[in-house]
Design a protein around this motif. Sequence first.
Motif, mmCIF file in Angstrom:
data_model
loop_
_atom_site.group_PDB
_atom_site.id
_atom_site.type_symbol
_atom_site.label_atom_id
_atom_site.label_comp_id
_atom_site.label_asym_id
_atom_site.label_seq_id
_atom_site.Cartn_x
_atom_site.Cartn_y
_atom_site.Cartn_z
ATOM 1 N N UNK A 76 20.095 24.207 -21.427
ATOM 2 C CA UNK A 76 19.499 23.231 -21.951
ATOM 3 C C UNK A 76 20.309 21.784 -21.351
ATOM 4 N N UNK A 77 21.522 21.860 -21.126
ATOM 5 C CA UNK A 77 22.139 20.920 -20.225
ATOM 6 C C UNK A 77 21.696 20.746 -18.898
ATOM 7 N N UNK A 78 21.477 21.753 -18.190
ATOM 8 C CA UNK A 78 20.989 21.693 -16.961
ATOM 9 C C UNK A 78 19.572 21.965 -16.509
ATOM 10 N N UNK A 79 19.188 22.919 -17.389
ATOM 11 C CA UNK A 79 17.694 23.182 -16.940
ATOM 12 C C UNK A 79 16.742 22.060 -17.618
ATOM 13 N N UNK A 80 17.227 21.487 -18.691
ATOM 14 C CA UNK A 80 16.021 20.582 -19.284
ATOM 15 C C UNK A 80 16.346 19.332 -18.977
ATOM 16 N N UNK A 81 17.791 18.857 -18.864
ATOM 17 C CA UNK A 81 18.121 17.475 -18.350
ATOM 18 C C UNK A 81 18.265 17.207 -17.012
ATOM 19 N N UNK A 82 18.609 18.232 -16.067
ATOM 20 C CA UNK A 82 18.748 17.768 -14.691
ATOM 21 C C UNK A 82 17.548 17.920 -13.750
ATOM 22 N N UNK A 83 17.438 17.023 -12.824
ATOM 23 C CA UNK A 83 16.423 16.954 -11.785
ATOM 24 C C UNK A 83 16.707 18.159 -10.946
ATOM 25 N N UNK A 84 15.762 18.839 -10.181
ATOM 26 C CA UNK A 84 15.892 20.063 -9.386
ATOM 27 C C UNK A 84 16.923 19.605 -8.297
ATOM 28 N N UNK A 85 16.965 18.432 -7.664
ATOM 29 C CA UNK A 85 18.026 18.232 -6.648
ATOM 30 C C UNK A 85 19.604 18.415 -7.227
ATOM 31 N N UNK A 86 19.596 17.707 -8.416
ATOM 32 C CA UNK A 86 21.026 17.698 -8.711
ATOM 33 C C UNK A 86 21.374 18.878 -9.235
ATOM 34 N N UNK A 87 20.336 19.733 -9.954
ATOM 35 C CA UNK A 87 20.641 21.135 -10.377
ATOM 36 C C UNK A 87 21.015 22.055 -9.197
ATOM 37 N N UNK A 88 20.217 21.847 -7.927
ATOM 38 C CA UNK A 88 20.472 22.764 -6.908
ATOM 39 C C UNK A 88 21.862 22.728 -6.435
ATOM 40 N N UNK A 89 22.244 21.612 -6.621
ATOM 41 C CA UNK A 89 23.978 21.326 -5.927
ATOM 42 C C UNK A 89 24.872 21.779 -7.074
ATOM 43 N N UNK A 90 24.719 21.555 -8.399
ATOM 44 C CA UNK A 90 25.876 21.671 -9.422
ATOM 45 C C UNK A 90 25.550 23.170 -10.258
#
Length: 162
Positions: A76-90
């Motif tokens: 939920x924290x990352x998959x729903x709220x983070x955009x792909x570019x930020x998610x790919x880094x963190x």
Amino acid sequence: NDLGDRLSDSRRDIYEKALNKLPNLLKRQLVESSQLTLAHGDAHHWNILNPKMGGEAVIFDWQTWHVNVGAYDLAYFMGVWWFPEHRSIQEKKLLRAYLDELNSKGVQYEWKDLLFDYRVSVIRHLFTPVIFSSFITPAVWWNHLDRIFCTYEDWQCGELLN
């Protein structure tokens, strides 16, 4: 709320597959798992007070707490709220830090099991924006819908539905 023609045929197909396969995935994840914990249920950056001058972060707004796998809150924290570019880094760094912290506290949890739980949780969160659509403005839930579908694709969650 009926999403009507707002959903592409491919996304509708994913929802249909998820509805058919989720009972078995949930049985493995929630019934047969030994990795259940307290889940926040609404874990996102608005519900975390992070002190500027050291100290520990404080998580609040616990009205949706429940027992679940920890990966549910992470998805939920990352998959729903983070955009792909930020998610790919963190994303993988945070998953690894979560696993390392659990293992340092004596919890036996393997990377492959965490990734399975995370991927199933991503599938489960495909339904979160649908639920939100009944009481939150599309300006919020539509972005959640696109982000969770990007997460679904990035993690090749469709493999779990075949």
